[in-house]
Design a protein around this motif. Structure first.
Motif, PDB file in Angstrom:
ATOM      1  N   SER A 396       0.829  -1.206   0.000  1.00 46.32           N
ATOM      2  CA  SER A 396       0.000   0.000   0.000  1.00 46.32           C
ATOM      3  C   SER A 396       0.862   1.253   0.000  1.00 46.32           C
ATOM      4  CB  SER A 396      -0.931  -0.008   1.215  1.00 46.32           C
ATOM      5  OG  SER A 396      -1.844  -1.091   1.150  1.00 46.32           O
ATOM      6  N   ASP A 397       1.964   1.213   0.758  1.00 44.30           N
ATOM      7  CA  ASP A 397       2.891   2.345   0.762  1.00 44.30           C
ATOM      8  C   ASP A 397       3.435   2.609  -0.644  1.00 44.30           C
ATOM      9  OD1 ASP A 397       2.721   3.030   3.432  1.00 44.30           O
ATOM     10  OD2 ASP A 397       4.484   1.876   4.040  1.00 44.30           O
ATOM     11  N   ALA A 398       3.872   1.546  -1.305  1.00 42.80           N
ATOM     12  CA  ALA A 398       4.464   1.707  -2.638  1.00 42.80           C
ATOM     13  C   ALA A 398       3.442   2.251  -3.629  1.00 42.80           C
ATOM     14  CB  ALA A 398       5.029   0.381  -3.124  1.00 42.80           C
ATOM     15  N   LEU A 399       2.211   1.768  -3.550  1.00 41.38           N
ATOM     16  CA  LEU A 399       1.179   2.221  -4.473  1.00 41.38           C
ATOM     17  C   LEU A 399       0.740   3.651  -4.184  1.00 41.38           C
ATOM     18  CD1 LEU A 399      -0.959  -1.034  -4.616  1.00 41.38           C
ATOM     19  CD2 LEU A 399       0.358  -0.046  -6.499  1.00 41.38           C
ATOM     20  N   ALA A 400       0.930   4.094  -2.934  1.00 40.82           N
ATOM     21  CA  ALA A 400       0.506   5.439  -2.549  1.00 40.82           C
ATOM     22  C   ALA A 400       1.525   6.512  -2.913  1.00 40.82           C
ATOM     23  CB  ALA A 400       0.231   5.480  -1.044  1.00 40.82           C
ATOM     24  N   LEU A 401       2.727   6.119  -3.300  1.00 38.76           N
ATOM     25  CA  LEU A 401       3.749   7.111  -3.618  1.00 38.76           C
ATOM     26  C   LEU A 401       3.330   7.982  -4.804  1.00 38.76           C
ATOM     27  CD1 LEU A 401       6.967   4.914  -3.334  1.00 38.76           C
ATOM     28  CD2 LEU A 401       6.344   6.823  -1.829  1.00 38.76           C
ATOM     29  N   THR A 402       3.710   9.246  -4.739  1.00 34.41           N
ATOM     30  CA  THR A 402       3.505  10.143  -5.868  1.00 34.41           C
ATOM     31  C   THR A 402       4.248   9.607  -7.092  1.00 34.41           C
ATOM     32  OG1 THR A 402       3.363  12.005  -4.348  1.00 34.41           O
ATOM     33  CG2 THR A 402       3.775  12.522  -6.658  1.00 34.41           C
ATOM     34  N   LYS A 403       3.664   9.718  -8.250  1.00 31.19           N
ATOM     35  CA  LYS A 403       4.307   9.249  -9.478  1.00 31.19           C
ATOM     36  C   LYS A 403       5.360  10.260  -9.939  1.00 31.19           C
ATOM     37  CE  LYS A 403       1.524   5.782  -9.460  1.00 31.19           C
ATOM     38  NZ  LYS A 403       2.024   4.504  -8.896  1.00 31.19           N
ATOM     39  N   PRO A 404       6.335   9.828 -10.716  1.00 34.03           N
ATOM     40  CA  PRO A 404       7.318  10.772 -11.254  1.00 34.03           C
ATOM     41  C   PRO A 404       6.653  11.864 -12.085  1.00 34.03           C
ATOM     42  CG  PRO A 404       8.084   8.517 -11.544  1.00 34.03           C
ATOM     43  CD  PRO A 404       6.659   8.432 -11.081  1.00 34.03           C
ATOM     44  N   ASN A 405       7.120  13.084 -11.902  1.00 30.48           N
ATOM     45  CA  ASN A 405       6.582  14.212 -12.661  1.00 30.48           C
ATOM     46  C   ASN A 405       7.001  14.132 -14.129  1.00 30.48           C
ATOM     47  OD1 ASN A 405       5.404  15.305 -10.405  1.00 30.48           O
ATOM     48  ND2 ASN A 405       6.992  16.844 -10.071  1.00 30.48           N
ATOM     49  N   LEU A 406       6.223  14.804 -14.954  1.00 25.94           N
ATOM     50  CA  LEU A 406       6.568  14.908 -16.372  1.00 25.94           C
ATOM     51  C   LEU A 406       7.876  15.668 -16.561  1.00 25.94           C
ATOM     52  CD1 LEU A 406       3.164  15.716 -18.087  1.00 25.94           C
ATOM     53  CD2 LEU A 406       4.660  13.796 -18.677  1.00 25.94           C
ATOM     54  N   ILE A 407       8.638  15.236 -17.547  1.00 25.16           N
ATOM     55  CA  ILE A 407       9.836  15.959 -17.965  1.00 25.16           C
ATOM     56  C   ILE A 407       9.666  16.332 -19.430  1.00 25.16           C
ATOM     57  CG2 ILE A 407      11.395  14.891 -16.297  1.00 25.16           C
ATOM     58  CD1 ILE A 407      12.277  12.933 -18.423  1.00 25.16           C
ATOM     59  N   PRO A 408      10.356  17.359 -19.910  1.00 27.30           N
ATOM     60  CA  PRO A 408      10.200  17.755 -21.312  1.00 27.30           C
ATOM     61  C   PRO A 408      10.816  16.728 -22.255  1.00 27.30           C
ATOM     62  CG  PRO A 408      11.915  19.053 -20.261  1.00 27.30           C
ATOM     63  CD  PRO A 408      11.260  18.262 -19.166  1.00 27.30           C
ATOM     64  N   PRO A 409      10.361  16.674 -23.477  1.00 26.85           N
ATOM     65  CA  PRO A 409      10.955  15.760 -24.463  1.00 26.85           C
ATOM     66  C   PRO A 409      12.335  16.252 -24.876  1.00 26.85           C
ATOM     67  CG  PRO A 409       9.348  17.170 -25.533  1.00 26.85           C
ATOM     68  CD  PRO A 409       9.255  17.470 -24.067  1.00 26.85           C
ATOM     69  N   ARG A 410      13.109  15.334 -25.452  1.00 25.92           N
ATOM     70  CA  ARG A 410      14.378  15.737 -26.036  1.00 25.92           C
ATOM     71  C   ARG A 410      14.112  16.543 -27.305  1.00 25.92           C
ATOM     72  NH1 ARG A 410      18.550  10.790 -26.094  1.00 25.92           N
ATOM     73  NH2 ARG A 410      19.964  12.570 -26.319  1.00 25.92           N
ATOM     74  N   PRO A 411      14.919  17.562 -27.636  1.00 27.03           N
ATOM     75  CA  PRO A 411      16.196  17.941 -27.018  1.00 27.03           C
ATOM     76  C   PRO A 411      16.069  18.915 -25.850  1.00 27.03           C
ATOM     77  CG  PRO A 411      15.845  19.280 -28.949  1.00 27.03           C
ATOM     78  CD  PRO A 411      14.665  18.348 -28.872  1.00 27.03           C
ATOM     79  N   PHE A 412      14.821  19.315 -25.503  1.00 27.93           N
ATOM     80  CA  PHE A 412      14.651  20.264 -24.404  1.00 27.93           C
ATOM     81  C   PHE A 412      15.123  19.656 -23.082  1.00 27.93           C
ATOM     82  CE2 PHE A 412      11.363  21.110 -27.601  1.00 27.93           C
ATOM     83  CZ  PHE A 412      11.756  22.389 -27.985  1.00 27.93           C
ATOM     84  N   LEU A 413      14.887  18.344 -22.913  1.00 23.41           N
ATOM     85  CA  LEU A 413      15.360  17.660 -21.712  1.00 23.41           C
ATOM     86  C   LEU A 413      16.876  17.748 -21.623  1.00 23.41           C
ATOM     87  CD1 LEU A 413      15.034  15.750 -19.260  1.00 23.41           C
ATOM     88  CD2 LEU A 413      15.204  13.840 -20.876  1.00 23.41           C
ATOM     89  N   ASP A 414      17.562  17.466 -22.725  1.00 22.61           N
ATOM     90  CA  ASP A 414      19.024  17.485 -22.734  1.00 22.61           C
ATOM     91  C   ASP A 414      19.554  18.837 -22.274  1.00 22.61           C
ATOM     92  OD1 ASP A 414      18.018  15.386 -24.294  1.00 22.61           O
ATOM     93  OD2 ASP A 414      19.872  15.207 -25.406  1.00 22.61           O
ATOM     94  N   LEU A 415      18.989  19.896 -22.825  1.00 19.82           N
ATOM     95  CA  LEU A 415      19.441  21.239 -22.476  1.00 19.82           C
ATOM     96  C   LEU A 415      19.167  21.541 -21.010  1.00 19.82           C
ATOM     97  CD1 LEU A 415      20.565  23.992 -23.338  1.00 19.82           C
ATOM     98  CD2 LEU A 415      18.225  24.647 -23.977  1.00 19.82           C
ATOM     99  N   GLY A 416      17.966  21.221 -20.539  1.00 18.11           N
ATOM    100  CA  GLY A 416      17.599  21.518 -19.162  1.00 18.11           C
ATOM    101  C   GLY A 416      18.437  20.765 -18.153  1.00 18.11           C
ATOM    102  N   VAL A 417      18.656  19.462 -18.406  1.00 17.15           N
ATOM    103  CA  VAL A 417      19.437  18.660 -17.460  1.00 17.15           C
ATOM    104  C   VAL A 417      20.887  19.127 -17.434  1.00 17.15           C
ATOM    105  CG1 VAL A 417      20.282  16.351 -16.931  1.00 17.15           C
ATOM    106  CG2 VAL A 417      17.925  16.662 -17.651  1.00 17.15           C
ATOM    107  N   ARG A 418      21.438  19.465 -18.587  1.00 14.69           N
ATOM    108  CA  ARG A 418      22.838  19.907 -18.616  1.00 14.69           C
ATOM    109  C   ARG A 418      23.015  21.242 -17.903  1.00 14.69           C
ATOM    110  NH1 ARG A 418      23.136  17.265 -24.291  1.00 14.69           N
ATOM    111  NH2 ARG A 418      24.258  15.350 -23.774  1.00 14.69           N
ATOM    112  N   ILE A 419      22.056  22.136 -18.041  1.00 13.75           N
ATOM    113  CA  ILE A 419      22.127  23.399 -17.308  1.00 13.75           C
ATOM    114  C   ILE A 419      22.028  23.145 -15.810  1.00 13.75           C
ATOM    115  CG2 ILE A 419      20.879  25.550 -16.847  1.00 13.75           C
ATOM    116  CD1 ILE A 419      20.141  25.611 -19.830  1.00 13.75           C
TER     117      ILE A 419
END
Length: 432
Positions: A396-419
């Motif tokens: 129940s604890d595992a199922l109650a955890l918040t899900k991972p948030n959305l991240i932008p698609p590549r190449p926007f992800l690449d730029l954001g993570v590198r910054i």
């Protein structure tokens, strides 16, 4: 030329080989990924369904992927630095994840004892420690948060910290108990070797595609196929390669080095402290170990490189490792480094794991944000419980955890993570 050789695996000795999957295979459950999560899921499925045919597949060697390449911390008390403990939801989420992490440590402790797994297991508290006084306030907040949460933790500083570590580099630390230190390749190999006989293991068998089939799901490999009504995907940072969670998780490439054993004179110089593990209050600061077999491990680089680290880049990272070693132990330089390697961790934007039945019969488990030993082990067990329609407080604890948030698609992800990582590296410069 520098070679990428995981010191943990090299020192753990030969690993029994498993066959490549060939031809058309059928199973009751297929598990993709032979690391801590996949091993835990396979074990629990075999316990719950002793007559089932369970296939465990790995793209390389079972128990020698990212699980064998981590720093060897079974984390029980994750750093509260990123948790929003001032909110009711943030506090609840941290407590839930803390229960799961402690359960993961307890599960691994029991398995090492039950199966006699020699993995240098030590119930030794980890130390969040800082060199730069600018980071001391963050550590004091860590200690205060731990204590308010009822976690066994305290500050250590000055002569006590120097004596505990054998170096005066660090000025303040927070010791928290409940976790363990270990040799990860030996642990992973021991867990693989002690799997029930009903688990059929195949390695060097990368899955290229997952798609629906008449009786559930089909896995396409270069050398064959697997059909099963249930599939558990436990590939952590490599979810996107299978077309899964590409907008939820991404990999970070880490590099580490392990020295030769300390000499007798070096042991005397540091007054023979007991083995220890250090985590940084900065996300890209150095992770350090003095191992049970008297070697120093350093991991002080983390970067976004979806294509991995090549040999030239690894050589450059070793220079950074050598500089970090010399800052802490002046008698160690690059020549003292015996092994260096890279590996991937799986990151989500809000530091939450993937744990779900994403479609009927298709289960995903991974994304541990650098806490994969304990967290991967317990959540692998729990994803098997979910597949078998069990219930329980931890599930129940595992199922109650918040899900991972959305991240932008590549190449926007690449730029954001590198910054973001460049900014974090600058902030952590004094702790590398």
């Amino acid at each position: 030329m520098v070679e990428d050789i995981c010191g943990w695996s090299a020192l753990a000795g030969a690993l029994p080989q498993h066959p490549i999957l060939r031809g058309a295979q059928q199973a009751d459950v297929a598990i993709i990924g032979g690391g801590f999560t996949g091993l835990a899921a396979a074990r629990q499925l075999a316990n719950l369904r002793p007559n089932a045919r369970i296939l465990l597949l790995d793209g390389k060697r079972i128990a020698q992927g990212a699980s064998a390449r981590n720093s060897g911390f079974a984390v029980a008390n994750e750093s509260p630095g990123h948790a929003q403990l001032h909110t009711d939801q943030g506090l609840k989420s941290y407590r839930t994840m803390n229960r799961l992490d402690h359960a993961g440590v307890a599960e691994l402790r029991q398995l090492t004892q039950t199966h006699g797994i020699d993995c240098q297991w030590e119930d030794t508290g980890s130390i969040h420690a800082a060199h730069d006084p600018a980071n001391f306030a963050k550590l004091r907040q860590h200690a205060d948060s731990f204590q308010r949460l009822g976690i066994d933790a305290r500050l250590i500083e000055g002569p006590e910290l120097h004596s505990r570590l054998g170096t005066s580099f660090y000025g303040l630390g927070v010791l928290s108990r409940g976790g363990a230190l270990l040799q990860p390749a030996m642990l992973a190999q021991g867990l693989a070797a002690s799997l029930p006989d009903t688990v059929a293991c195949f390695e060097n068998s990368p899955v290229r595609r997952i798609h629906r089939a008449a009786n559930g799901w089909q896995l396409d490999l270069a050398t064959g196929t697997v059909t099963a009504p249930q599939v558990i995907v436990a590939v952590n940072a490599f979810f996107p390669r299978l077309g899964l969670k590409s907008l939820r998780v991404f990999p970070l490439a880490l590099t580490a080095s392990l020295t030769r054993p300390l000499s007798e004179a070096e042991e005397q110089d540091i007054n023979r402290p007991a083995s220890w593990g250090i985590l940084s209050p900065r996300s890209l600061g150095a992770t350090m170990r003095l191992t049970q077999d008297r070697r120093i491990l350093i991991r002080n680089t983390a970067e976004y490189r979806p294509g991995g680290i090549n040999r030239t880049q690894l050589s450059d990272r070793i220079d950074i490792h050598a500089d970090g070693l010399q800052k802490r132990f002046g008698f160690l330089d690059r020549s003292a480094i015996a092994y260096s390697w890279s590996g991937n961790i799986c990151i989500s934007r809000n530091a939450k794991p993937v744990f779900e039945e994403t479609q009927p019969g298709l289960f995903l488990c991974g994304g541990y944000n650098a806490s994969g030993v304990s967290r991967g082990s317990i959540m692998g067990k729990l994803i098997a419980d979910l597949a078998c329609r069990q219930d329980g407080d931890l599930l129940s604890d595992a199922l109650a955890l918040t899900k991972p948030n959305l991240i932008p698609p590549r190449p926007f992800l690449d730029l954001g993570v590198r910054i973001r990582t460049a900014r974090e590296r600058r902030a952590a410069r004094s702790e590398r």
